[in-house]
Structure formats: structure tokens, C-alpha cells
Scaffold this active site. Structure first.
Site, PDB file in Angstrom:
ATOM      1  N   ARG A 121       0.849  -0.969  -0.198  1.00 49.84           N
ATOM      2  CA  ARG A 121       0.003  -0.141  -0.018  1.00 49.84           C
ATOM      3  C   ARG A 121       0.880   1.316   0.188  1.00 49.84           C
ATOM      4  O   ARG A 121       0.752   1.982   0.762  1.00 49.84           O
ATOM      5  CB  ARG A 121      -0.963   0.035   1.244  1.00 49.84           C
ATOM      6  CG  ARG A 121      -1.927  -1.138   0.877  1.00 49.84           C
ATOM      7  CD  ARG A 121      -2.810  -1.491   2.208  1.00 49.84           C
ATOM      8  NE  ARG A 121      -4.276  -0.915   1.909  1.00 49.84           N
ATOM      9  CZ  ARG A 121      -5.199  -1.079   2.774  1.00 49.84           C
ATOM     10  NH1 ARG A 121      -4.856  -1.690   3.815  1.00 49.84           N
ATOM     11  NH2 ARG A 121      -6.359  -0.603   2.363  1.00 49.84           N
ATOM     12  N   GLN A 126      -1.292   2.991  -5.201  1.00 47.55           N
ATOM     13  CA  GLN A 126      -2.811   3.483  -4.810  1.00 47.55           C
ATOM     14  C   GLN A 126      -3.675   2.966  -5.728  1.00 47.55           C
ATOM     15  O   GLN A 126      -4.899   2.629  -5.375  1.00 47.55           O
ATOM     16  CB  GLN A 126      -2.564   4.904  -4.399  1.00 47.55           C
ATOM     17  CG  GLN A 126      -2.636   5.093  -3.282  1.00 47.55           C
ATOM     18  CD  GLN A 126      -2.300   6.572  -2.717  1.00 47.55           C
ATOM     19  OE1 GLN A 126      -2.532   7.773  -3.489  1.00 47.55           O
ATOM     20  NE2 GLN A 126      -2.310   6.981  -1.439  1.00 47.55           N
ATOM     21  N   ASP A 129      -4.870  -0.648  -5.239  1.00 47.39           N
ATOM     22  CA  ASP A 129      -5.440  -1.055  -3.977  1.00 47.39           C
ATOM     23  C   ASP A 129      -6.682  -1.349  -3.920  1.00 47.39           C
ATOM     24  O   ASP A 129      -7.810  -0.825  -3.294  1.00 47.39           O
ATOM     25  CB  ASP A 129      -5.057   0.107  -2.988  1.00 47.39           C
ATOM     26  CG  ASP A 129      -5.176  -0.143  -1.577  1.00 47.39           C
ATOM     27  OD1 ASP A 129      -5.739  -1.256  -1.312  1.00 47.39           O
ATOM     28  OD2 ASP A 129      -4.920   0.989  -0.607  1.00 47.39           O
ATOM     29  N   SER A 132      -8.449  -1.352  -0.498  1.00 49.18           N
ATOM     30  CA  SER A 132      -9.067  -0.084  -0.049  1.00 49.18           C
ATOM     31  C   SER A 132     -10.528  -0.023  -0.792  1.00 49.18           C
ATOM     32  O   SER A 132     -11.508   0.514  -0.217  1.00 49.18           O
ATOM     33  CB  SER A 132      -8.210   1.236  -0.451  1.00 49.18           C
ATOM     34  OG  SER A 132      -7.282   1.182   0.350  1.00 49.18           O
ATOM     35  N   TYR A 228      -0.314   0.997   9.638  1.00 47.77           N
ATOM     36  CA  TYR A 228      -1.345  -0.055  10.300  1.00 47.77           C
ATOM     37  C   TYR A 228      -1.312  -0.174  11.786  1.00 47.77           C
ATOM     38  O   TYR A 228      -0.367   0.169  12.306  1.00 47.77           O
ATOM     39  CB  TYR A 228      -1.146  -1.362   9.850  1.00 47.77           C
ATOM     40  CG  TYR A 228      -1.609  -1.456   8.569  1.00 47.77           C
ATOM     41  CD1 TYR A 228      -2.914  -1.825   7.979  1.00 47.77           C
ATOM     42  CD2 TYR A 228      -0.449  -1.979   7.537  1.00 47.77           C
ATOM     43  CE1 TYR A 228      -3.486  -2.135   6.736  1.00 47.77           C
ATOM     44  CE2 TYR A 228      -0.901  -2.078   6.135  1.00 47.77           C
ATOM     45  CZ  TYR A 228      -2.290  -2.073   5.909  1.00 47.77           C
ATOM     46  OH  TYR A 228      -2.748  -2.334   4.710  1.00 47.77           O
TER      47      TYR A 228
HETATM   48  P1  NAD Z   1      -7.517  -2.137   8.744  1.00 46.88           P
HETATM   49  O1  NAD Z   1      -8.748  -2.764   7.801  1.00 46.88           O
HETATM   50  O2  NAD Z   1      -6.460  -3.154   8.744  1.00 46.88           O
HETATM   51  O3  NAD Z   1      -7.928  -1.790   9.999  1.00 46.88           O
HETATM   52  C1  NAD Z   1      -9.193  -0.909  10.171  1.00 46.88           C
HETATM   53  C2  NAD Z   1      -8.918   0.071  11.252  1.00 46.88           C
HETATM   54  O4  NAD Z   1      -8.867  -0.479  12.757  1.00 46.88           O
HETATM   55  C3  NAD Z   1      -7.479   0.643  11.329  1.00 46.88           C
HETATM   56  O5  NAD Z   1      -7.443   2.171  11.270  1.00 46.88           O
HETATM   57  C4  NAD Z   1      -6.544   0.460  12.712  1.00 46.88           C
HETATM   58  O6  NAD Z   1      -5.876   1.427  13.405  1.00 46.88           O
HETATM   59  C5  NAD Z   1      -8.077  -0.030  13.497  1.00 46.88           C
HETATM   60  N1  NAD Z   1      -7.860  -0.435  14.767  1.00 46.88           N
HETATM   61  C6  NAD Z   1      -7.121  -1.915  14.858  1.00 46.88           C
HETATM   62  N2  NAD Z   1      -7.229  -2.457  16.134  1.00 46.88           N
HETATM   63  C7  NAD Z   1      -7.866  -1.517  16.896  1.00 46.88           C
HETATM   64  C8  NAD Z   1      -8.252  -1.370  18.261  1.00 46.88           C
HETATM   65  N3  NAD Z   1      -7.999  -2.436  19.235  1.00 46.88           N
HETATM   66  N4  NAD Z   1      -8.962  -0.262  18.510  1.00 46.88           N
HETATM   67  C9  NAD Z   1      -9.473   0.372  17.623  1.00 46.88           C
HETATM   68  N5  NAD Z   1      -9.133   0.644  16.352  1.00 46.88           N
HETATM   69  C10 NAD Z   1      -8.523  -0.288  16.021  1.00 46.88           C
HETATM   70  O7  NAD Z   1      -6.863  -0.886   8.250  1.00 46.88           O
HETATM   71  P2  NAD Z   1      -7.106  -0.239   6.698  1.00 46.88           P
HETATM   72  O8  NAD Z   1      -8.547   0.487   6.708  1.00 46.88           O
HETATM   73  O9  NAD Z   1      -6.946  -1.302   5.781  1.00 46.88           O
HETATM   74  O10 NAD Z   1      -6.074   0.971   6.844  1.00 46.88           O
HETATM   75  C11 NAD Z   1      -5.013   1.123   7.591  1.00 46.88           C
HETATM   76  C12 NAD Z   1      -4.233   2.228   7.462  1.00 46.88           C
HETATM   77  O11 NAD Z   1      -3.543   2.115   6.126  1.00 46.88           O
HETATM   78  C13 NAD Z   1      -4.704   3.572   7.546  1.00 46.88           C
HETATM   79  O12 NAD Z   1      -3.509   4.603   8.074  1.00 46.88           O
HETATM   80  C14 NAD Z   1      -4.800   4.211   6.072  1.00 46.88           C
HETATM   81  O13 NAD Z   1      -4.748   5.268   5.980  1.00 46.88           O
HETATM   82  C15 NAD Z   1      -3.742   3.413   5.517  1.00 46.88           C
HETATM   83  N6  NAD Z   1      -3.601   3.120   3.949  1.00 46.88           N
HETATM   84  C16 NAD Z   1      -2.813   3.671   3.133  1.00 46.88           C
HETATM   85  C17 NAD Z   1      -2.906   3.421   1.856  1.00 46.88           C
HETATM   86  C18 NAD Z   1      -1.798   3.932   0.787  1.00 46.88           C
HETATM   87  O14 NAD Z   1      -1.091   4.923   1.288  1.00 46.88           O
HETATM   88  N7  NAD Z   1      -1.744   3.533  -0.153  1.00 46.88           N
HETATM   89  C19 NAD Z   1      -4.024   2.871   1.404  1.00 46.88           C
HETATM   90  C20 NAD Z   1      -5.027   2.269   2.090  1.00 46.88           C
HETATM   91  C21 NAD Z   1      -4.748   2.449   3.683  1.00 46.88           C
END
Ligand code: NAD
Length: 379
Positions: A121, A126, A129, A132, A228
């Protein structure tokens, strides 16, 4: 080069891997795109629309014959792999971490496989992805499901019959799905609160007009280098749960999305927290497939206890198949641009995106988890 798009056979699957819009882009000298008859039907894309952009509808046996690239949403069926020629490429949600042993036929058939869920990611990738894209669809649909179930309306209404207060929505986990849930719930006019262990998520939550709930975790690092959440200690998890329990008691809707890649989802709504929720309130647990964030979740089912409805949907993107397919198709098309050029496969394993997504290359088991599951060395 023959690119093949099968009809997805997984029960309840309505998506298709490539839509006509992408096929137009992929078509060109030396590229033949074939689609299994009826592949787009459930997404509202008839064979005629594929034929109109030059794709050839055909039966499954002919589709696999001589294919160079098979673009799927889910893993192909076990009896599909032997139909593919050696060195053919399979792209899709291949579950390399959940069920690596199921990819044995890839190695046996000397195939190459790229799992979209492993695409790094990073900024450059992007547009590829798929996680996402699908999380966006899930976050939206979770709120729509909750709104349809809730015995209340979402917005604040000032009517001649008096004022109707807005619904209160709590979103747990503010990653891609959580942020989309927040945005959708706000658009419907509800008051939204959200919690995430990553403090960095607070900014995004506030920018969507929701309140960010913070827990004092004693300054521990909650985010890894990849952005993450890290797995938390039991004490840190408990502090989060205690805070969540207080807010759950006054919430009409809770959407849970908390996840840690490759691990069981953290339990965030305990038995006690659920027992304190008001009858009529609704929980949609988007982590149902990886253990659930809520103690009452039953994966794939809707349960009602003490008047509280708890939904554990397993494939929400499939319930909005046209847009989910469109987004996924664009992700796959971006990835294809990396591994196929000028009508030929051009797989560059030195490219971190290609290598990162690669589960097996020409039958060699590359991903450590797959190699371990098959008892083979990492090639
Ligand atoms: P995910 O589906 O793995 O997790 C969902 C959310 O759950 C995350 O925000 C995580 O911090 C939260 N979480 C985990 N344990 C928790 C707890 N005990 N209590 C409360 N919250 C908890 O995550 P995701 O949606 O796939 O994305 C996570 C990160 O990756 C984010 O920072 C997102 O911005 C980043 N991201 C970056 C890119 C990129 O740059 N290309 C693309 C997608 C996501």
C-alpha cells in the site's frame, strides 16, 4: 496474449473481475480478451456489453484454454487450475495468508499467482489498492444496512409535530472502511463519534465532521511503519473497551471495522457493553470474517438479543456489485499495466509492487507462508 475473465462461482458472489470500461483500455494489438458467458450478469453487465467492446463471451472450458492471464475476484475453483497452461498468471483475492494450502495447484501447475490483498500500500500502487476499494464499498453499505434496520431516522428533523433528534452513530476503527462509514452516516444527518487506536486517524475523523474519542494509552506506539495498527497489550485493549462500553450505551448504531492485518480482529464490544445497549439499536460488525469486534457477532448471520440487532456480513462489496466490480476492475487494470505490455507478459520481479503481490512465480513458491504450508523452500 489472452486475458480471461471467469464467472465467479463462490456462493453469494455477484462481482466480476473486469468490466467493459477496463476492457476497452486493455484491448490493443496482440491482446485478446475473453469473458465467460454470463460473467457480468449479476453485476448488471450483459454479455452484449462485453461483446460491444470487443471481448469474446465463451464457455468455461474454452475460456481457460490457452489463457495467459486469468483475472478473478475470488480464487478459481480447484478443477480450474489444471485447465491453465504452465506459466499462466492468476490475479485475484487469492487468500494466501488465510488458506495458503489451497494454492497448492498453483505450484503444481507451474503457474504464477498475484494476490491483490498483498499489493504493497505504497503511493505508487494506490490505483491498484483493491483492499481500499472494497473497504470503501463495505463502509458505505454497513451504514445503509444499519439505517434500514434502525427504528429511527438518521437526521435531525424540525417538523410541525415537533423535533426529532438525530441518530447517534459510533464507528470503531477509522481506517478506509471506518472513514467511509463516518462520511455516509454524516451525509444521512446523524451525529457520529469514532475511535481508533491510531492517533493519526483523529485528523481524518474530525475532517469528516465526527468527534474523535481518545483513550489514554500511556503514550505507547500504536501504529507500525506501514501505517497499520499494532497488536496492543491486554491492558491497552481493555482501556479502549472500557471507553467504548460507555459510548455504546448511548449509541443507536455501532459500525465496527477494527482490524490488524493477519491477526484475529480485536474484541471491542464485550458481553457487558452489549448488555448495556438500548433495545432497537443496531451493530454492523465488518470484522465478522476475522473473528468479529463484537461478542455477539455470528459470521454471516443477523442475531437479535435483548432487542439489539447484530449483523455480521461477510461480503458486503458483492451486494453493490456494479460499483464494486468497476473499482476492482480499475485496480486490476492498473496492476496489469505493470506485468503486461505490448501484448506480452513482462513480469519484473525486481519491482517491489510485483514482488510484493507475488504468491508464486512459475510454480516456485515464493511467499513464505505458502512455502511453509506446502513444505517447500522459498524459491
Ligand atoms: P484495517 O482494515 O487493517 O484496520 C481498520 C482500522 O482498525 C485501522 O484504522 C486500525 O488502526 C483500527 N484498529 C485496529 N485495532 C484497533 C483497536 N483495538 N481499537 C481501535 N481501532 C483499532 O486498516 P485499513 O483501513 O486497511 O487501513 C489502515 C491504514 O492504512 C490507515 O492508516 C490507512 O490510511 C492506511 N492506508 C494507506 C494506503 C496507501 O497509502 N496507499 C492505502 C490504504 C490504507
Amino acid at each position: 496474449m489472452k486475458i480471461a475473465v471467469p464467472l465467479e462461482r463462490q456462493p453469494g458472489e455477484n462481482r466480476v473481475a473486469l468490466v467493459p470500461e477496463s476492457i476497452k483500455k486493455l484491448s490493443g494489438a496482440g491482446v485478446e480478451i475473453c469473458v465467460e458467458t454470463g460473467a457480468g450478469d449479476k453485476a448488471g453487465i450483459p454479455d452484449a456489453e462485453y461483446a460491444a467492446v470487443g471481448a469474446k463471451p465463451m464457455n468455461r472450458a474454452s475460456l481457460f484454454q490457452g489463457a495467459d492471464i486469468l483475472c478473478c475476484v475470488n480464487r478459481p475453483e480447484p478443477d480450474d487450475y489444471p485447465r491453465l497452461q504452465p506459466n499462466a498468471v492468476v490475479i485475484g483475492f487469492l487468500k494466501p495468508l488465510d488458506d495458503p494450502a489451497g494454492l497448492e495447484p498453483v505450484v503444481k501447475g507451474k503457474l504464477s499467482a498475484f494476490a491483490v490483498e498483498l499489493i504493497p500500500r505504497i503511493t505508487r500502487a494506490q490505483s491498484m489498492d483493491a483492499l481500499s476499494s472494497m473497504a470503501t464499498v463495505s463502509g458505505y453499505k454497513a451504514v445503509i444496512l444499519a439505517a434500514a434496520q434502525l427504528p429511527k431516522m438518521f437526521p435531525l428533523l424540525m417538523t410541525a409535530a415537533g423535533t426529532v433528534p438525530p441518530a447517534k452513530v459510533l464507528v470503531l476503527g477509522a481506517g478506509v472502511a471506518g472513514l467511509m462509514a463516518i462520511a455516509t452516516a454524516r451525509r444521512l444527518g446523524s451525529v457520529v463519534e469514532a475511535y481508533d487506536v491510531r492517533v493519526a486517524a483523529g485528523q481524518d475523523v474530525k475532517s469528516l465532521g465526527a468527534k474523535f474519542l481518545e483513550v489514554d494509552l500511556g503514550g505507547i506506539e500504536t501504529q507500525d511503519a506501514g501505517g497499520y495498527a499494532k497488536e496492543l497489550s491486554e491492558e491497552a485493549l481493555q482501556r479502549g473497551r472500557d471507553m467504548v462500553a460507555k459510548h455504546a450505551a448511548t449509541s443507536d448504531v455501532i459500525i465496527t471495522t477494527a482490524a490488524i492485518p493477519g491477526r484475529r480482529a480485536p474484541l471491542m464490544l464485550t458481553e457487558q457493553a452489549m448488555a448495556a445497549m438500548r433495545p432497537g439499536s443496531v451493530v454492523v460488525d465488518l470484522a465478522a470474517g476475522t473473528g468479529g469486534n463484537c461478542a455477539w457477532t455470528k459470521p454471516g448471520e443477523t442475531v437479535v438479543r435483548n432487542g439489539v440487532t447484530v449483523m455480521g456480513p461477510l461480503n458486503l462489496p458483492s451486494t453493490i456489485p456494479l460499483h464494486a466490480s468497476q473499482l476492482y476492475s480499475r485496480n486490476v487494470t492498473s496492476f496489469l499495466a505493470l506485468i503486461a505490455k505490448g501484448g506480452a507478459l513482462t513480469i519484473d520481479m525486481a519491482d517491489e509492487v510485483v514482488k510484493g503481490a507475488c504468491v508464486a512465480f512459475q510454480g516456485g513458491s515464493l511467499h513464505p507462508k505458502l512455502a511453509a504450508a506446502l513444505g517447500q523452500p522459498v524459491a
